[in-house]
Design an enzyme around this catalytic site. Structure first.
Site, PDB file in Angstrom:
ATOM      1  CG  HIS A 129      -2.179  -0.759   1.048  1.00 46.09           C
ATOM      2  ND1 HIS A 129      -2.220  -1.953   0.373  1.00 46.09           N
ATOM      3  CD2 HIS A 129      -3.447  -0.508   1.457  1.00 46.09           C
ATOM      4  CE1 HIS A 129      -3.465  -2.408   0.373  1.00 46.09           C
ATOM      5  NE2 HIS A 129      -4.232  -1.540   1.015  1.00 46.09           N
ATOM      6  CG  HIS A 135       2.426  -3.004   6.510  1.00 44.94           C
ATOM      7  ND1 HIS A 135       3.025  -4.183   6.120  1.00 44.94           N
ATOM      8  CD2 HIS A 135       1.393  -2.805   5.656  1.00 44.94           C
ATOM      9  CE1 HIS A 135       2.368  -4.665   5.076  1.00 44.94           C
ATOM     10  NE2 HIS A 135       1.378  -3.851   4.780  1.00 44.94           N
TER      11      HIS A 135
END
Length: 322
Positions: free
Chosen positions: A200, A284
């Site tokens: 992303h 993340h």
């Protein structure tokens, strides 16, 4: 080669990306809301530990809407982000006067338009190739999936179900299961244990930076400032693009197309930045986000910054608006 109406944007504008990641990461570390959303049984994870993204999407009711992987912006914008990027870029190529052809253009001016268009498409093609190799396919699984496995990542549920060396699976089948995050998740597995470069972050940074450099380049060409409501500077009749500017100014429909193409681009850039900020907060680890940022900015540097310093490379890929 023609000179842009004003100098191209400084590479300093790229600092907005590390600043965004830093702000989002700090918010996720100190905000009670973010910390409660990422909480899970067991000892607290190190910010450099394997990603918590798998844990986050397993939560039935995340505290924040953007912590859900099925939020509408993630499903219909980020997941198909390169499609939005392509549409926005195509609108620039089709609507902006830097690329359009007019009957009043001389042969040399037409050649300039062709060169600009081909170089712009080449820049897009280079960025698309890097995106595709990183996230979709690299002679098999994508680079992000391969790096995850190389750093110790595994599809845990699949390994439990099949064993480390199932007699019913050929080696290619085992590699396909182990090396592909998409295959793993589709089979009900959990992608864990390695360094999961944030796809992303990589895609959002690359797409928004590319569109920003392209939009500023063609916006600076001719009358981009007028689109924003400012006064456009007068072009001399000797300017090679004088006729094109005059034609655009007399064509209301063309002016409307120019305006809306820029609005589309800046809309995609704005939403892309917001989703980058959300990714920085909710998904993340720090290292995974910063590795995705490094790959994206390296690509942007090679396509948009390096040509300013390397003449031979500039002659190939060009500079937006020049």
């Amino acid at each position: 080669m023609a000179t842009p109406a004003r100098p191209p944007p400084s590479a300093i504008i790229l600092l907005v990306y590390p600043a965004t990641l830093l702000l989002g990461s700090l918010f996720s570390a100190i905000s009670p809301t973010a910390r409660s959303s990422t909480s899970h049984p067991g000892p607290p994870a190190s910010p450099l530990a394997p990603s918590l993204a798998a844990d986050l999407h397993m939560s039935e009711s995340p505290v924040n809407y953007f912590a859900r992987k099925n939020n509408i912006f993630n499903l219909y914008f980020v997941k198909i982000g390169w499609l939005w990027t392509t549409v926005a870029f195509a609108s620039l190529l089709l609507a902006q006067p830097a690329y359009r052809f007019y009957s009043s253009l001389s042969p040399s001016q037409q050649q300039t338009r062709i060169r600009r268009s081909l170089q712009a498409f080449l820049r897009y093609a280079l960025a698309t190739t890097v995106w595709y190799l990183m996230t979709q396919w690299f002679f098999g699984p994508a680079v992000i999936d391969r790096s995850f496995v190389m750093t110790g990542g595994k599809c845990q549920e699949i390994l439990r179900q099949t064993g480390k060396a199932s007699p019913h699976m050929s080696t290619p089948d085992q590699l396909a299961v182990l090396l592909s995050a998409t295959t793993c998740k589709a089979a009900g597995g959990t992608w864990r244990g390695g360094h999961d470069i944030s796809g992303h972050v990589f895609m959002l940074v690359l797409a928004t930076a590319m569109l920003t450099f392209e939009a500023i380049g063609v916006g600076a060409f001719s009358f981009g400032s007028r689109v924003e409501g400012d006064c456009v500077r007068e072009r001399k009749a000797s300017d090679p693009d004088h006729d094109a500017v005059r034609n655009i100014e007399q064509d209301g429909d063309s002016g409307l197309a120019v305006t809306w193409s820029l609005r589309l681009v800046w809309g995609v850039v704005g939403l892309g930045w917001w989703m980058l900020f959300m990714t920085a907060i909710w998904f993340h680890t720090w290292l995974e986000k910063w590795s995705g940022l490094f790959v994206a900015l390296s690509t942007v540097y090679a396509i948009y910054i390096l040509p300013r310093k390397l003449t031979t490379w500039r002659d190939i890929v060009g500079i937006p608006g020049a």
